[in-house]
Design a protein around this motif. Structure first.
Motif, PDB file in Angstrom:
ATOM      1  N   ALA A   1       6.846  67.377 114.332  1.00 17.95           N
ATOM      2  CA  ALA A   1       6.530  65.966 114.574  1.00 17.95           C
ATOM      3  C   ALA A   1       5.603  65.817 115.779  1.00 17.95           C
ATOM      4  CB  ALA A   1       7.817  65.171 114.782  1.00 17.95           C
ATOM      5  N   ALA A   2       5.889  66.525 116.857  1.00 17.10           N
ATOM      6  CA  ALA A   2       5.062  66.449 118.057  1.00 17.10           C
ATOM      7  C   ALA A   2       3.648  66.950 117.763  1.00 17.10           C
ATOM      8  CB  ALA A   2       5.694  67.250 119.191  1.00 17.10           C
ATOM      9  N   ALA A   3       3.530  68.032 117.018  1.00 17.70           N
ATOM     10  CA  ALA A   3       2.218  68.583 116.679  1.00 17.70           C
ATOM     11  C   ALA A   3       1.408  67.618 115.819  1.00 17.70           C
ATOM     12  CB  ALA A   3       2.373  69.929 115.960  1.00 17.70           C
ATOM     13  N   ALA A   4       2.096  66.799 115.012  1.00 18.84           N
ATOM     14  CA  ALA A   4       1.412  65.846 114.143  1.00 18.84           C
ATOM     15  C   ALA A   4       1.078  64.537 114.860  1.00 18.84           C
ATOM     16  CB  ALA A   4       2.264  65.554 112.911  1.00 18.84           C
ATOM     17  N   GLY A   5       1.501  64.408 116.107  1.00 11.13           N
ATOM     18  CA  GLY A   5       1.142  63.222 116.879  1.00 11.13           C
ATOM     19  C   GLY A   5       2.253  62.220 117.110  1.00 11.13           C
ATOM     20  N   ALA A   6       3.483  62.520 116.717  1.00 13.05           N
ATOM     21  CA  ALA A   6       4.591  61.614 117.017  1.00 13.05           C
ATOM     22  C   ALA A   6       4.753  61.527 118.531  1.00 13.05           C
ATOM     23  CB  ALA A   6       5.885  62.118 116.377  1.00 13.05           C
ATOM     24  N   VAL A   7       5.042  60.342 119.024  1.00 11.40           N
ATOM     25  CA  VAL A   7       5.264  60.149 120.454  1.00 11.40           C
ATOM     26  C   VAL A   7       6.740  60.420 120.727  1.00 11.40           C
ATOM     27  CG1 VAL A   7       5.200  58.499 122.362  1.00 11.40           C
ATOM     28  CG2 VAL A   7       3.412  58.452 120.599  1.00 11.40           C
ATOM     29  N   ILE A   8       7.025  61.516 121.392  1.00  9.30           N
ATOM     30  CA  ILE A   8       8.412  61.904 121.658  1.00  9.30           C
ATOM     31  C   ILE A   8       8.958  61.022 122.780  1.00  9.30           C
ATOM     32  CG2 ILE A   8       9.950  63.794 122.316  1.00  9.30           C
ATOM     33  CD1 ILE A   8       8.453  64.153 119.579  1.00  9.30           C
ATOM     34  N   THR A   9      10.042  60.300 122.502  1.00  5.18           N
ATOM     35  CA  THR A   9      10.649  59.422 123.494  1.00  5.18           C
ATOM     36  C   THR A   9      11.926  60.020 124.080  1.00  5.18           C
ATOM     37  OG1 THR A   9      11.822  58.206 121.756  1.00  5.18           O
ATOM     38  CG2 THR A   9       9.673  57.340 122.471  1.00  5.18           C
ATOM     39  N   ARG A  10      12.494  61.000 123.394  1.00  3.90           N
ATOM     40  CA  ARG A  10      13.668  61.729 123.898  1.00  3.90           C
ATOM     41  C   ARG A  10      13.590  63.131 123.322  1.00  3.90           C
ATOM     42  NH1 ARG A  10      19.681  61.575 121.886  1.00  3.90           N
ATOM     43  NH2 ARG A  10      18.567  60.835 120.068  1.00  3.90           N
ATOM     44  N   PRO A  11      13.423  64.154 124.153  1.00  2.00           N
ATOM     45  CA  PRO A  11      13.312  65.521 123.642  1.00  2.00           C
ATOM     46  C   PRO A  11      14.634  65.993 123.049  1.00  2.00           C
ATOM     47  CG  PRO A  11      13.401  65.531 126.031  1.00  2.00           C
ATOM     48  CD  PRO A  11      13.342  64.092 125.611  1.00  2.00           C
ATOM     49  N   PRO A  12      14.620  67.075 122.279  1.00  2.00           N
ATOM     50  CA  PRO A  12      15.861  67.579 121.691  1.00  2.00           C
ATOM     51  C   PRO A  12      16.924  67.823 122.771  1.00  2.00           C
ATOM     52  CG  PRO A  12      13.995  68.718 120.752  1.00  2.00           C
ATOM     53  CD  PRO A  12      13.469  67.900 121.895  1.00  2.00           C
ATOM     54  N   GLU A  13      18.121  67.356 122.462  1.00  2.00           N
ATOM     55  CA  GLU A  13      19.243  67.541 123.379  1.00  2.00           C
ATOM     56  C   GLU A  13      20.540  67.570 122.595  1.00  2.00           C
ATOM     57  OE1 GLU A  13      19.262  64.220 126.092  1.00  2.00           O
ATOM     58  OE2 GLU A  13      19.828  62.804 124.546  1.00  2.00           O
ATOM     59  N   ASP A  14      21.548  68.176 123.190  1.00  5.03           N
ATOM     60  CA  ASP A  14      22.889  68.186 122.609  1.00  5.03           C
ATOM     61  C   ASP A  14      23.636  66.966 123.135  1.00  5.03           C
ATOM     62  OD1 ASP A  14      22.526  70.642 121.243  1.00  5.03           O
ATOM     63  OD2 ASP A  14      22.877  71.723 123.110  1.00  5.03           O
ATOM     64  N   THR A  15      24.340  66.271 122.246  1.00  6.05           N
ATOM     65  CA  THR A  15      25.065  65.064 122.636  1.00  6.05           C
ATOM     66  C   THR A  15      26.539  65.382 122.882  1.00  6.05           C
ATOM     67  OG1 THR A  15      25.705  64.430 120.397  1.00  6.05           O
ATOM     68  CG2 THR A  15      23.528  63.698 121.177  1.00  6.05           C
ATOM     69  N   ALA A  16      27.243  64.436 123.496  1.00  5.35           N
ATOM     70  CA  ALA A  16      28.681  64.583 123.758  1.00  5.35           C
ATOM     71  C   ALA A  16      29.489  64.614 122.460  1.00  5.35           C
ATOM     72  CB  ALA A  16      29.161  63.447 124.655  1.00  5.35           C
ATOM     73  N   TYR A  17      28.943  64.077 121.368  1.00  9.41           N
ATOM     74  CA  TYR A  17      29.664  64.050 120.096  1.00  9.41           C
ATOM     75  C   TYR A  17      29.255  65.191 119.164  1.00  9.41           C
ATOM     76  CZ  TYR A  17      25.570  61.081 119.175  1.00  9.41           C
ATOM     77  OH  TYR A  17      24.299  60.557 119.094  1.00  9.41           O
TER      78      TYR A  17
ATOM     79  N   VAL B   1      16.778  70.666 113.862  1.00  9.59           N
ATOM     80  CA  VAL B   1      16.269  69.642 114.768  1.00  9.59           C
ATOM     81  C   VAL B   1      15.085  70.136 115.603  1.00  9.59           C
ATOM     82  CG1 VAL B   1      16.876  68.159 116.726  1.00  9.59           C
ATOM     83  CG2 VAL B   1      18.486  68.464 114.823  1.00  9.59           C
ATOM     84  N   ASP B   2      15.197  71.307 116.219  1.00 10.63           N
ATOM     85  CA  ASP B   2      14.131  71.767 117.105  1.00 10.63           C
ATOM     86  C   ASP B   2      12.827  72.037 116.358  1.00 10.63           C
ATOM     87  OD1 ASP B   2      15.354  72.071 119.942  1.00 10.63           O
ATOM     88  OD2 ASP B   2      16.870  72.880 118.586  1.00 10.63           O
ATOM     89  N   GLY B   3      12.898  72.669 115.206  1.00  9.17           N
ATOM     90  CA  GLY B   3      11.691  72.905 114.409  1.00  9.17           C
ATOM     91  C   GLY B   3      11.082  71.603 113.927  1.00  9.17           C
ATOM     92  N   HIS B   4      11.940  70.639 113.549  1.00  6.03           N
ATOM     93  CA  HIS B   4      11.469  69.331 113.110  1.00  6.03           C
ATOM     94  C   HIS B   4      10.749  68.628 114.256  1.00  6.03           C
ATOM     95  CE1 HIS B   4      11.650  65.198 111.592  1.00  6.03           C
ATOM     96  NE2 HIS B   4      11.745  65.746 110.386  1.00  6.03           N
ATOM     97  N   HIS B   5      11.329  68.689 115.443  1.00 13.40           N
ATOM     98  CA  HIS B   5      10.716  68.110 116.635  1.00 13.40           C
ATOM     99  C   HIS B   5       9.320  68.699 116.878  1.00 13.40           C
ATOM    100  CE1 HIS B   5       9.699  68.788 120.897  1.00 13.40           C
ATOM    101  NE2 HIS B   5       9.973  67.502 121.021  1.00 13.40           N
ATOM    102  N   ASP B   6       9.226  70.017 116.807  1.00 13.64           N
ATOM    103  CA  ASP B   6       7.950  70.677 117.066  1.00 13.64           C
ATOM    104  C   ASP B   6       6.883  70.237 116.070  1.00 13.64           C
ATOM    105  OD1 ASP B   6       9.314  71.959 119.102  1.00 13.64           O
ATOM    106  OD2 ASP B   6       9.453  73.876 118.040  1.00 13.64           O
TER     107      ASP B   6
END
Length: 135
Positions: free
Chosen positions: A91-107, A84-89
């Motif tokens: 996507a962000a570098a390619a111009g994706a607009v991040i609306t929720r940064p990587p986080e751990d969920t309750a599930y 997830v974190d590498g994928h996020h990085d």
């Protein structure tokens, strides 16, 4: 057929070529098939993420007149990915607009959310709703 349903999300873009280029560079999709329209442009395309396919079409005057348009943001796509974190990085570098940064969920999932170049909302995470069935 394997006995289970298969879903293939279909997205329409104003510029399908640019969308495919973005989805490949930002999210790691690969091009599965591209069918050109007689007048040029893309009539239909398919991109893959692992074993899954998203179909891409043009959002043109005919699609708008028939009511086949973006649903006002109520629909989104979730993809299960291993890093997830590498994928996020990427996507962000390619111009994706991040609306929720990587986080751990309750599930127990690690997830992030973003929008692509035409505003579609994408969610990427480690949660796989079919993991127990396939184990």
């Amino acid at each position: 057929m394997t006995g289970r349903s298969r879903l293939f999300p279909c997205l329409r873009y104003r510029n399908p070529k640019a969308a495919i280029d973005f989805l490949v560079s930002a999210f790691g999709f690969t091009v599965h098939a591209v069918h050109e329209a007689p007048e040029g442009g893309i009539a239909h395309a398919e991109i893959r993420l692992g074993n899954d396919i998203v179909m891409i079409g043009a959002l043109d005057a005919e699609a708008v007149a028939a009511g086949r348009t973006v649903s006002g943001g109520v629909a989104s796509i979730y993809a299960c990915i291993p890093y997830v974190d590498g994928h996020h990085d990427k996507a962000a570098a390619a111009g994706a607009v991040i609306t929720r940064p990587p986080e751990d969920t309750a599930y127990g999932s690690r997830e992030y959310s973003c929008r692509d170049l035409e505003g579609y909302e994408w969610h990427f995470g480690s949660y796989d709703p079919l993991a127990e069935e396939e184990a």
